[in-house]
Structures are given as structure tokens and as C-alpha cells.
Write a protein that holds these residues in place. Sequence first.
Motif, PDB file in Angstrom:
ATOM      1  N   MET B 103       0.831  -1.198   0.000  1.00 59.45           N
ATOM      2  CA  MET B 103       0.000   0.000   0.000  1.00 59.45           C
ATOM      3  C   MET B 103       0.866   1.249   0.000  1.00 59.45           C
ATOM      4  N   ILE B 104       0.451   2.265  -0.742  1.00 54.30           N
ATOM      5  CA  ILE B 104       1.081   3.579  -0.620  1.00 54.30           C
ATOM      6  C   ILE B 104       0.003   4.601  -0.286  1.00 54.30           C
ATOM      7  N   PHE B 105       0.436   5.682   0.362  1.00 48.11           N
ATOM      8  CA  PHE B 105      -0.529   6.610   0.943  1.00 48.11           C
ATOM      9  C   PHE B 105      -0.438   8.010   0.352  1.00 48.11           C
ATOM     10  N   GLN B 106      -1.401   8.802   0.772  1.00 47.04           N
ATOM     11  CA  GLN B 106      -1.549  10.140   0.219  1.00 47.04           C
ATOM     12  C   GLN B 106      -0.412  11.088   0.568  1.00 47.04           C
ATOM     13  N   GLU B 107      -0.014  11.079   1.825  1.00 47.18           N
ATOM     14  CA  GLU B 107       0.914  12.102   2.281  1.00 47.18           C
ATOM     15  C   GLU B 107       2.336  11.576   2.317  1.00 47.18           C
ATOM     16  N   PRO B 108       3.090  11.762   1.242  1.00 46.89           N
ATOM     17  CA  PRO B 108       4.468  11.260   1.288  1.00 46.89           C
ATOM     18  C   PRO B 108       5.280  11.989   2.348  1.00 46.89           C
ATOM     19  N   MET B 109       4.815  13.181   2.740  1.00 47.75           N
ATOM     20  CA  MET B 109       5.550  13.954   3.738  1.00 47.75           C
ATOM     21  C   MET B 109       5.524  13.281   5.104  1.00 47.75           C
ATOM     22  N   THR B 110       4.414  12.647   5.423  1.00 49.06           N
ATOM     23  CA  THR B 110       4.281  12.106   6.779  1.00 49.06           C
ATOM     24  C   THR B 110       4.237  10.592   6.809  1.00 49.06           C
ATOM     25  N   SER B 111       4.288   9.951   5.642  1.00 50.92           N
ATOM     26  CA  SER B 111       4.132   8.505   5.634  1.00 50.92           C
ATOM     27  C   SER B 111       5.446   7.746   5.805  1.00 50.92           C
ATOM     28  N   LEU B 112       6.545   8.473   5.833  1.00 47.58           N
ATOM     29  CA  LEU B 112       7.825   7.822   6.103  1.00 47.58           C
ATOM     30  C   LEU B 112       8.267   8.200   7.518  1.00 47.58           C
ATOM     31  N   ASN B 113       8.904   7.245   8.186  1.00 47.30           N
ATOM     32  CA  ASN B 113       9.327   7.489   9.567  1.00 47.30           C
ATOM     33  C   ASN B 113      10.505   8.454   9.595  1.00 47.30           C
ATOM     34  N   PRO B 114      10.341   9.594  10.305  1.00 51.53           N
ATOM     35  CA  PRO B 114      11.374  10.624  10.244  1.00 51.53           C
ATOM     36  C   PRO B 114      12.703  10.240  10.886  1.00 51.53           C
ATOM     37  N   VAL B 115      12.730   9.217  11.735  1.00 45.76           N
ATOM     38  CA  VAL B 115      13.976   8.932  12.435  1.00 45.76           C
ATOM     39  C   VAL B 115      14.783   7.786  11.832  1.00 45.76           C
ATOM     40  N   TYR B 116      14.319   7.237  10.717  1.00 47.36           N
ATOM     41  CA  TYR B 116      15.117   6.207  10.055  1.00 47.36           C
ATOM     42  C   TYR B 116      15.459   6.620   8.634  1.00 47.36           C
ATOM     43  N   THR B 117      16.587   6.139   8.130  1.00 51.45           N
ATOM     44  CA  THR B 117      16.960   6.502   6.768  1.00 51.45           C
ATOM     45  C   THR B 117      16.052   5.770   5.784  1.00 51.45           C
ATOM     46  N   VAL B 118      16.044   6.310   4.585  1.00 55.00           N
ATOM     47  CA  VAL B 118      15.276   5.719   3.499  1.00 55.00           C
ATOM     48  C   VAL B 118      15.677   4.247   3.314  1.00 55.00           C
ATOM     49  N   GLY B 119      16.989   4.002   3.346  1.00 53.55           N
ATOM     50  CA  GLY B 119      17.491   2.643   3.157  1.00 53.55           C
ATOM     51  C   GLY B 119      17.008   1.705   4.254  1.00 53.55           C
ATOM     52  N   GLN B 120      17.065   2.169   5.490  1.00 59.19           N
ATOM     53  CA  GLN B 120      16.594   1.333   6.607  1.00 59.19           C
ATOM     54  C   GLN B 120      15.131   0.960   6.434  1.00 59.19           C
ATOM     55  N   GLN B 121      14.348   1.924   5.928  1.00 59.72           N
ATOM     56  CA  GLN B 121      12.916   1.671   5.832  1.00 59.72           C
ATOM     57  C   GLN B 121      12.565   0.722   4.688  1.00 59.72           C
ATOM     58  N   ILE B 122      13.300   0.828   3.593  1.00 58.54           N
ATOM     59  CA  ILE B 122      13.038  -0.119   2.500  1.00 58.54           C
ATOM     60  C   ILE B 122      13.564  -1.497   2.899  1.00 58.54           C
ATOM     61  N   SER B 123      14.761  -1.519   3.497  1.00 62.09           N
ATOM     62  CA  SER B 123      15.362  -2.796   3.917  1.00 62.09           C
ATOM     63  C   SER B 123      14.439  -3.585   4.823  1.00 62.09           C
ATOM     64  N   GLU B 124      13.718  -2.856   5.671  1.00 64.02           N
ATOM     65  CA  GLU B 124      12.865  -3.543   6.643  1.00 64.02           C
ATOM     66  C   GLU B 124      11.906  -4.512   5.956  1.00 64.02           C
ATOM     67  N   SER B 125      11.350  -4.104   4.806  1.00 61.79           N
ATOM     68  CA  SER B 125      10.445  -4.986   4.076  1.00 61.79           C
ATOM     69  C   SER B 125      11.143  -6.291   3.696  1.00 61.79           C
ATOM     70  N   TYR B 126      12.354  -6.171   3.171  1.00 58.80           N
ATOM     71  CA  TYR B 126      13.091  -7.381   2.789  1.00 58.80           C
ATOM     72  C   TYR B 126      13.361  -8.247   4.005  1.00 58.80           C
ATOM     73  N   ARG B 127      13.738  -7.585   5.086  1.00 59.40           N
ATOM     74  CA  ARG B 127      14.144  -8.350   6.265  1.00 59.40           C
ATOM     75  C   ARG B 127      12.959  -9.064   6.906  1.00 59.40           C
ATOM     76  N   ILE B 128      11.791  -8.444   6.815  1.00 60.97           N
ATOM     77  CA  ILE B 128      10.607  -9.097   7.380  1.00 60.97           C
ATOM     78  C   ILE B 128      10.189 -10.281   6.526  1.00 60.97           C
ATOM     79  N   HIS B 129      10.121 -10.043   5.199  1.00 58.39           N
ATOM     80  CA  HIS B 129       9.460 -11.033   4.357  1.00 58.39           C
ATOM     81  C   HIS B 129      10.418 -12.000   3.673  1.00 58.39           C
ATOM     82  N   GLN B 130      11.675 -11.603   3.520  1.00 56.31           N
ATOM     83  CA  GLN B 130      12.559 -12.491   2.767  1.00 56.31           C
ATOM     84  C   GLN B 130      13.706 -13.013   3.600  1.00 56.31           C
ATOM     85  N   ASN B 131      13.743 -12.604   4.869  1.00 55.69           N
ATOM     86  CA  ASN B 131      14.698 -13.172   5.793  1.00 55.69           C
ATOM     87  C   ASN B 131      16.132 -13.093   5.274  1.00 55.69           C
TER      88      ASN B 131
END
Lengths: 313, 344, 338
Positions: B103-131
Motif C-alpha cells: 500500500m502507498i498513501f496520500q501524504e508522502p511527507m508524513t508517511s515515512l518514519n522521520p527517524v530512520y533513513t530511506v534505506g533502513q525503511q526499505i530494507s525492513e520490508s526485505y528483512r521481514i518477508h525475505q529473511n
Amino acid sequence: MFTFIIRRLVQTIPVLIGVTILTFSMIHLVPGDPAQIMAGESASPQQVELMRERLGLNDPIPVQYFDYVSGVLQGDLGNSVRSGRAVSDEIAIRIRPTVELATMSTALSVFIGLIAGVLAAVRRNTFGDTFIMLVALFGLSMPNFWLGIMLIQYLAIGVDIFGFNTGIFAASGWGTWQQQVLPVITLGVAGAAIIARMTRSSMLEVIDQDYIRTARAKGVKERVVVYRHALKNAMIPVVTVVGLQFGSLLGGAVLTESVFAINGLGRFMIDAIRARDFPIMQGGVLVLAFMFVSVNIVVDILYRFLNKRIDLN
Amino acid sequence: MVKPTDILKEEPILEVRNLQTSFFTEKFEVKAVDGVNFAVPKGKTLGIVGESGSGKSITSLSILRLIQNPGKIIGGEILFKGENLLDKSEAQMRRVRGNEISMIFQEPMTSLNPVYTVGQQISESYRIHQNIGKKEAMLRSIDMLKLVGIPSPEQRVKQYPHELSGGMRQRVMIAMALACDPELLIADEPTTALDVTIQAQILELMKELQQRLGMSIVMITHDLGVVAETCDYVAVMYMGKVVEYAKVADLFKNPKHPYTVGLLNSLPRHDIDLGDEELTVIKGSVPSPDNMPKGCRFAPRCPFASEICVEQLPDLEQSEDGNQIRCWIYTDEWDGDPEVKVNG
Amino acid sequence: MAKELLKVTDLKQYFPIKGGMLGRTVNNVQAVDGVTFTVHEGETVSIVGESGCGKSTTGRAILRLDEPTGGQVEFDGEDLLALNNRQMRKKRKDLQIIFQDPYASINPRQTVRQVLEEALEIQNVVPKAERAAKIAELMETVGLGAHQADRFPHEFSGGQRQRIGIARALSVDPKLIIADEAVSALDVSIQAQVINLMKKLQRDFSLTYLFISHDLGVVRHISDRVIVMYLGKIVEIGDKTSIFDNPQHPYTKALLSAIPVPDPDIETKKERIILQGDVPSPINPPAGCRFHTRCPFATDRCKTEVPELRTEEHMKEGHQGACHYIKEIQAGTHEAKY
């Protein structure tokens, strides 16, 4: 980050100058003749004159201030009127218990406060939430000297329950862990309550943010959502409160120090005030102010570290 | 009653049947989603269009079961590849989220966690689902950023969201959503907060990625222009119900429901000059949810409403061209002006 | 031609950025940088552009809600920037503004009647005894019931609140209304009602509008003339037919082609120009033509030389574009790079 720290340090210079002016003026702002006050009511005029000379009170005020500051910069805070020993030595002995007590009780407050706050927030408007917040309110409204006395009564002096005496901790002094447990609890409870309330409201705000929804939509476990995604953001305002808390514990632990007979800075200062020992009072205030400023710098740095949105330069 | 899959030429990847999601306040129940039916064709795009309060966003959140208290899904079925998502355990559901359905959301300004880097946030998906390990996840994140057209991705992964523009953040959101190669992407007003030239970039990117990766898309929007540009099928929602569900070409060429007609007419267009003519308006405003009309939800604002419209709620029925419509005018029971029925 | 009501000349609005050890001004955000245009009595001029182009800042600078850095603003023959604060406050009776979020610009603790009464009192245009009648009249004018005057703003829907905003602006019989994204937050069906209302009021009270919006559909419907801004500068200005049917500046063309049209037939046939990259920061705007970093037609000349607004032979009178290559692009002798 480095320029920020430098800038922050530079900004403290005027604060410290202000503090030295204040502590210096203390002696002149007290009604009456400071030399007379310090020498005592029964002192002869010669003794008073001697005291005046010793304190350098005959010099013009700017000269006095300059002497005072250059002394401070060399670590010379003068001598105690009562004991005659160097103020810096006197303070050095008493500062350790105070700093240790403040650090340990702040650590306790943070540990308990964060856990309680988070638990209350994730159970918003349930029995658990109400219960935790009630306990926090109780902790906040309880006078800590009373708590100290109760703790001594039941956990130091102790009562017998089925042949087991509950008096497992010491009631006075500072050094062994048995001596430390009760004062740390006494002093930490109110802070824990404040931090719990703060964490709860901060968490409630964060948990409704769009990025929390994003994390859930990614398939992140709820526990990870709370502790990894929400808490780190919720911590940002809490850090400031913890810093203030720690700062006030440094100077404000007098009652706890008295109840547990700890030879700390707070009690020492009170005694100095009673004895009109001006050099000790000046030195104590200066040291406390310096520690307070240092704590603030650390908090600011921590705050910037957590809050990436603040531009470091 | 008609089935939502009836109008599709393609296999459905998702079928929503009679979905009901309500919000419970102390005084009353707000039926935000009130018996919604639609299906999403494999590899194509379904648009869900409606104004605020129509329930379109709640519908999208319901699909992933992301409704938070005091909201609750109280009925219906959400069939994803034949399995009802509402029967799954929370743990099973987590394996669907961000992995099979993103899912993607309306507000790109607030939909990303401000205290983690872009890389950390994308990586999290891989780490959760692809181990996979941290390093490998970061490398794949860089690849994803490349895929969504972010320049110098090696540097970007180390940046925090506030260092990126709105358009870039939405690209990051898309990279994150597509990381685990989902079969279905739900886009909730993905370009509403963006400027129009950036919107064009993002919509183009989504179309291109759909062709390349073959995913299906649910596009939630209030913008009929976006529907015309990106969608194959469209469901028009009003007050928690689908009022018209049609192939996109049919809807714009021959809108049937008076609400759809009104919506299209009231939209001022930059490519058509009306001169001094007034815009045709839909009278009144959406009733408050505690004052839900008992018949057709649109009856109080409908220029054609007759007695039956006020009294009874019409069903979603098949029309002659195979599309579906919820309106008494198109039924044999119509008791209003017969002229209206002929003209549609 | 009707007389000039508002004349803006070389308007500049820079916002300082503080920084360094001592908090000096280290740089400026050049939000508006040399904007010149006129608005005639009774017409609607729109300013369009994307976020950061300076359209709202221009509106605020005209009203001196932010004090402009430079330039002239002449209103009804009078230099607004020369007025002192008290004179300016009085002048505001003639220049009213309506904001995007009506809720944020109305005090939530006041009833509509109090809001309107306050506006009437400040400018003292209606005697006290007649104010109640005037308020009832205003409510009817904007399509609300007079009996709703004693309600609080939160009791109204978004569209109704915008009507209240309009009623407040109208209460002092202004000459010019600056509408800053006034209908942008409204749903389509409600937006149409408010647009119709604004057009009707313009006819009835011979109002002049400066309409600031990012929505080109709305702008086409409401305007007589259109100003297109990009990064603090006007890139194109003209009557609405010229701008929409015969755009000259590459940015205007891209902007228009980027808007999705609710007609799949047009959508599939349309050649869409997709601009690359983001709008650069207004802190250090690109030298030369500010659009050159994203322009498909840009050359080295565009990187250094600032293009002036000009009317080429094939353009209508009053239609101006700020691009070096208007003629060449029109003639097809200057090709796009992508």
C-alpha cells in the motif's frame, strides 16, 4: 554535529559568566555586613576587621570580582569559614553521593517511566491504562520524604512476616547497595511518574501518525511497530523532561539526603547556609550551575541525535 | 444479485463482497463502508473514486485489515486469490501485508518514519518477508531506488525523509511497496499532495512499473482525471456504497448514476471553455453520518429523486452494457418521471 | 478598457535565512523576484503555478501581510507601500482576502454573527443599528440562512465555512478580493457551488478578483486573464484563451499537458510532456532562465541570460512569454531534447 556542539559550548559562556556574577553578588546582596555575619554575632571588631581583610572586602567591587573569577578559573573557590579547608575539597567529597544518587534515580525513573508509559499508551482507555495512570498520579502526589520514611520503616527496620524480617536494606549512609536501594527508589518514584505520563501522551500522538500506518502496512509486528517505529519518535520530547529531571535532582535531593543521612551536596549546602559559610554557598551554587549547564548540553545533543528533522548546521 | 466479477474480462485477483466497516462512537455507529462490492482484475487497475466521506480510504485500509479502534470490519468477504483475508490470523495477515499486497498513501511527507533513513525503511520490508541479511537488504534497496528513478541511489539510501522532496518521497514509498514484488498494490490518493508536474511523473512511473512487473493496482482517488488516465475499471462510491461500477471508457462516455453525472458536470476543465455558463452543481452537501438517508443515500441531493428513492435503498444491478449501477431509474420499479428513464 | 485598479511593479519578496555562529542573514529565499502586472476593475486575474512558485507570497505582499522587500504596489491610484500602519488598516477595507482553509481563518469561539459584527465594526461601514439587518443580508447573499448566524464555525461543513469567509470579506464592500486557493480544499461538488457563487457576486457587486490557485480547471472557468509563475517569476501572462489554447512558454505547455483530463479518449491520444526532476530551491535559484534545469528546450544561452517577457508576432496583444525561443519553438526550428 561537530559545529553544533562547538556552537552550543560557545553559547554557554555568557551563562557561566552570569552565574559567576550572581554567586559573587550573593555576598553583597545579603542585608547587613557580610564580614560581621560570617565572623559571628559575638565577634570582636578586630575579628570582624580580620574577616573583612581575609575576604578582600576592602577592595573595589570590580577588583573583587576579578579576583574571584581568576580564582575560580584556577580551581580556587576560597576556603570554608567554618572548617578553613578549601571549598573545592569540601565539595569534592560530597559531590559523589549526590551525583550517584541523581544518576541512579534518573535511570530508575526512565526505566520504569518508559515501560509504564508505553504500556498505558498501547492499552489506551482500558483498565490497564487507567490503573497505570492512577499509580503514576499517586507516585507524583506522594511527598518523597514521607515515602522515604515509610521505606525505612518497612524495608530497613522491617516487620516480621512468618518469621522473616523484611528489613533487608540499610536506612542510612551511602556506599553499599543496601544503602543505595531505598534512597534511589524514594527519589526516583516522582520522576518515573512524570516520565510515564509524558511517554504516554507522546506515544498516543505518535501512534496515530501516518508512518505508523505505513509500518503496519509493511507487515511489521505490532510489538516492533511500538518499540522500533513509535517509541524512538515518542522519545524526542521525553528526553527534554529527563534532562530537566536530572538537573533538578542534583540540587534538589536535600530532603532525601536528610532522611537517609547521606553526606551529599544538598545537605552540605543547607548546613553552610545555616552557618553563613558564604564561600561554601558560592562554590556549591557555582558547581551545581556548571553541572546543570553540562546536563543541558548533553540533552541538546541527544535531542538532535534523535530528531533528524533538525538541521544540525 | 449481481456479482462484482461479472463485468471483468480478466481473472480477478481480489474480490470484495458486501464489505462493511463501521466506526463506533459512544452515541452511534458510523457505517463508513456499507456493503461494498468490487473486484480487481489481474494485471489491471481498478479505480475507486469518491468525495470525502465516501468511504474509499476506509475500504482500502479494510482490505489489509489496517482499521484501528474504534473502527471495525463487521461483515463481508475479501477474497484474495480465492482466500478470504478476513479468515486469516493476524500472523498470516502480516505475511500478506507488504509482501503480497502493498500500500502507498496520500501524504508522502508524513508517511515515512522521520527517524530512520530511506534505506533502513526499505530494507525492513526485505528483512521481514525475505529473511535476508542487513547488507543484502541494503543492496536490494539501492536497486529498488534505481527502479523508481531516483538519481544516485547509493547516496539516497543514507538520507532521512526530510532531506527529500515530496515527489522523491513518494518514489521511496513506491520502492518500499514494491520491494517484495507484490501482486496487488493499493494506492490511496498517491498524487493528491503533489504538484501536477510531479503527479505526471509519479503516474507515469506507476504505469511503467505495472507493465514491467505485472501487478494489479487499486487506485483510490477523488480526481476523475486520474481515473481516466490510469484505470481500466472504476467504482464510484457515495456514502459508503458503490453507486456505479463500470469499465472506465463506459463511465466517462455514458455515465449513468445521477451522482456520477453530477460529479462530471461540476468539474471545471482546463481544456473546455464554458464561457459565461455556470457550472452545473450537485445541490446540498453530503448528509452527516448520524443522519443517513434511509432510501438511496443520494436521494436528498438527486434532481430526479422520486418516492421510491426516498423510501427504499436500490441494489447494485446489471445494466444493459454489462456495467453495474445502484439506481431506481434503471429498474422496472421506477415510479418517477418516465422521461428520465428513457434519457438515462 | 476599464481602469487599472491594482498595479504591481517589480515586486520582490525575499525571506532572510539566518545562520552561522551569530545568526546573521546568510542567504535569502527569493520567493517573489520582480513581478509586474496590472488588474483592471471588474476583471478576474488568476495567478497559477506549483508550490514554491510565489503565487501566495505575491498575494500576501500586495496586502502587506508580509512586508515586501521591494517594488511598488499601486491600488486605485495610491501607493500602498507608502502608507503607514494605520492608513493601511483602513485601506484593507477595500482589499479583502479569502484563504484556503476557512476554518483556520475564523476564530472557532465566535459565532458567525460575532465574526461578521467584528468585521463591520473594525471598518465601521454600517451604523450599529443596521448591523443585524446587514448580517442577515450577507448570510442570504452567500447562500446561508439568516437563522444560521448564531452558530459556531464547527457546526458548518467545509463549503459553508468558505461561504462564511466570503461573507466576511464582502461585509466591508471591498473593491478587490484576493482569493488564495479559496476553493482548493473543497470537494468537487461543493467547489462548483462556491465558484458559481463567486462569479455571481462579482456580477452583482462589480468585484475585482485576484484568484490564486494551482487548479487550472478552476482557473480557466473563473478568469479573464492568467499569470503563470515559476520559482518567483512570471513566465507567461495573457488572456485565458491565449494561455489555455495557445500556450507559448515550455513550462505552461508542460503544466497544461500534465493535468489528467476526465476523458479516456483524450487521455490515450494525448502527448504528455513529462518534466524531469523537481522544482529547484528558491534559495539559490538557477541563473539565467529559472526553468532551464527542467526545460526540454534549454540551451547554454538559457543558463546565463534571463529571458524578458515579450510578445512575438504570432501572439495576441497582451500575451507575453518569458522564453528566448518562443518564435523558434512555434516555427518548429528548435527541437526538444526529450
